[in-house]
Design a protein around this motif. Structure first.
Motif, mmCIF file in Angstrom:
data_model
loop_
_atom_site.group_PDB
_atom_site.id
_atom_site.type_symbol
_atom_site.label_atom_id
_atom_site.label_comp_id
_atom_site.label_asym_id
_atom_site.label_seq_id
_atom_site.Cartn_x
_atom_site.Cartn_y
_atom_site.Cartn_z
ATOM 1 N N GLU A 9 0.703 -1.244 0.098
ATOM 2 C CA GLU A 9 0.020 0.015 -0.076
ATOM 3 C C GLU A 9 0.978 1.187 0.146
ATOM 4 O O GLU A 9 1.855 1.574 0.892
ATOM 5 C CB GLU A 9 -0.948 0.035 1.352
ATOM 6 N N LEU A 10 0.450 2.209 -0.852
ATOM 7 C CA LEU A 10 1.244 3.562 -0.871
ATOM 8 C C LEU A 10 0.508 4.497 -0.138
ATOM 9 O O LEU A 10 -0.962 4.615 -0.420
ATOM 10 C CB LEU A 10 1.499 3.928 -2.356
ATOM 11 N N GLY A 11 1.108 5.274 1.019
ATOM 12 C CA GLY A 11 0.298 6.521 1.506
ATOM 13 C C GLY A 11 -0.631 5.762 2.625
ATOM 14 O O GLY A 11 -1.739 6.161 2.635
ATOM 15 N N CYS A 12 -0.166 4.871 3.422
ATOM 16 C CA CYS A 12 -1.013 4.093 4.294
ATOM 17 C C CYS A 12 -1.579 5.138 5.359
ATOM 18 O O CYS A 12 -2.608 4.719 6.032
ATOM 19 C CB CYS A 12 -0.581 3.015 5.047
ATOM 20 N N GLY A 13 -0.890 5.982 5.900
ATOM 21 C CA GLY A 13 -1.275 7.033 6.586
ATOM 22 C C GLY A 13 -1.041 6.434 8.187
ATOM 23 O O GLY A 13 -0.835 5.070 8.403
ATOM 24 N N ILE A 14 -1.475 7.237 9.141
ATOM 25 C CA ILE A 14 -1.330 6.755 10.538
ATOM 26 C C ILE A 14 -2.292 5.762 11.063
ATOM 27 O O ILE A 14 -2.067 4.792 11.786
ATOM 28 C CB ILE A 14 -1.295 7.767 11.702
ATOM 29 N N ALA A 15 -3.478 5.597 10.430
ATOM 30 C CA ALA A 15 -4.573 4.920 10.524
ATOM 31 C C ALA A 15 -4.323 3.421 10.490
ATOM 32 O O ALA A 15 -4.675 2.307 11.264
ATOM 33 C CB ALA A 15 -5.956 5.227 9.902
ATOM 34 N N GLY A 16 -3.713 2.900 9.107
ATOM 35 C CA GLY A 16 -3.510 1.652 9.018
ATOM 36 C C GLY A 16 -4.707 0.626 8.730
ATOM 37 O O GLY A 16 -4.757 -0.380 8.774
ATOM 38 N N LEU A 17 -5.717 1.327 8.561
ATOM 39 C CA LEU A 17 -7.183 0.818 8.334
ATOM 40 C C LEU A 17 -7.473 -0.123 7.416
ATOM 41 O O LEU A 17 -7.947 -1.341 7.287
ATOM 42 C CB LEU A 17 -8.203 1.938 8.261
ATOM 43 N N VAL A 18 -6.764 -0.060 6.245
ATOM 44 C CA VAL A 18 -6.720 -0.753 4.977
ATOM 45 C C VAL A 18 -5.932 -2.109 5.248
ATOM 46 O O VAL A 18 -6.373 -3.065 5.048
ATOM 47 C CB VAL A 18 -6.555 -0.113 3.781
#
Length: 317
Positions: free
Chosen positions: A110-119
């Motif tokens: 995944e590119l650009g997962c962010g802090i959430a990691g929800l995906v």
């Protein structure tokens, strides 16, 4: 592979036409697209699983060089996470000609997962290994969110068994959520080499004599919002896909049976010129298919302000 791509309809060929078709329709006002940019934490439900996601409003509002948009959760992300992890409803996993069957043997980046990691939390437990990437500043909060929610994400493993992956790898650029198969590594689209992704998180090949550095699936959710990011983003996608064979209608897999990497790019419809720049750059190296309403849930269908495209690298790229 051919049958799967045929089920998606005709590929996108004209940048201006696709941009007009998408932006001529009425689009609901989603503002910038934050869920709640002021909340320190959010409760999110995916397939009946309740996740607690920590955010960083202070980082979002900071003047950090390189951007801060990954510090909070965006509206499209829970919708996308639920769709991509729908193993019994999503055609990526259910179509008889999909190269992504069975999910348990696939690797995802995944590119650009962010802090959430929800995906990652939603899909990671169903695949062999999931590599989430972003800038280094998301590292700490992402690790907290992965660790805090791993009990929810992996609760359906038979007998509460542990996910693959084992020990946390050393070094400042990567972190693996203990007892899971979700790893993180920082990736700069302009400077870092994608071919090192698997090596950096210590993913061993299925066969030591036939190392496969490529990925079955590349995901990106709402990373296209700035025209300056378009070229490095597309180049990174292409570089990752070149770790596998490109797609040719007469030869979908190579001699060793490796299929091309499939890319799913989800984005909120904001500025037509940014979208058009992304599509123009993407069409130079990828076959592009827009996912139609028949393949999407209500929250992601046409007119919602969100759009999903499937990409496969062209054999002449």
């Amino acid at each position: 592979m051919n049958g799967f791509l045929s089920s998606l309809g005709h590929p996108v060929e004209d940048t201006e036409e696709e941009t007009f078709l998408l932006f001529a329709q009425e689009i609901p006002a989603n503002n910038l697209g934050f869920v709640d940019s002021c909340a320190q934490s959010l409760e999110v439900t995916i397939h009946g699983n309740e996740y607690t996601i920590q955010q960083s409003p202070s980082v979002l509002s900071s003047s950090r060089a390189g951007g801060t948009t990954g510090a909070v959760l965006w509206k499209i992300t829970p919708l996308f996470a639920e769709w991509i992890s729908g193993l019994t409803s999503n055609p990526l996993w259910t179509h008889p000609d999909s190269p992504l069957q069975p999910p348990a043997g696939k690797t995802v980046v995944e590119l650009g997962c962010g802090i959430a990691g929800l995906v990652a939390l939603s899909l990671g437990p169903a695949v062999r290994h999931y590599v989430a990437t972003d800038q280094e500043y998301v590292h700490r909060l992402l690790r907290e969110n992965l660790d805090e929610n791993k009990g929810v994400a992996y609760k359906h493993k038979s007998g509460g068994s542990k996910g693959k992956g084992g020990k946390k790898k050393g070094g400042s650029k990567q972190v693996q959520s203990e007892e899971s198969n979700i790893s993180f590594t920082s990736l700069d689209w302009e400077q870092d080499a994608p071919e090192l992704l698997k090596r950096s998180v210590g993913i061993a090949p299925d066969n030591d004599e036939d190392e496969d550095n490529g990925f079955d699936l590349l995901l990106s959710c709402d990373c296209i919002y700035n025209e300056a990011l378009v070229a490095p983003f597309v180049r990174t996608c292409a570089d990752i896909c070149r770790l596998r064979p490109a797609y040719h209608p007469e030869k979908a897999a190579d001699e060793e049976g490796k299929n091309p990497t499939i890319c799913i790019i989800a984005q909120q419809q904001r500025a037509p010129d940014v979208f058009e720049a992304w599509l123009e750059e993407t069409l130079k190296v990828f076959w592009v298919y827009r996912l139609s309403d028949e393949h999407l849930p209500v929250g992601l269908k046409g007119g919602t302000g969100y759009v999903l495209h499937l990409l496969v690298l062209r054999d002449d790229a």
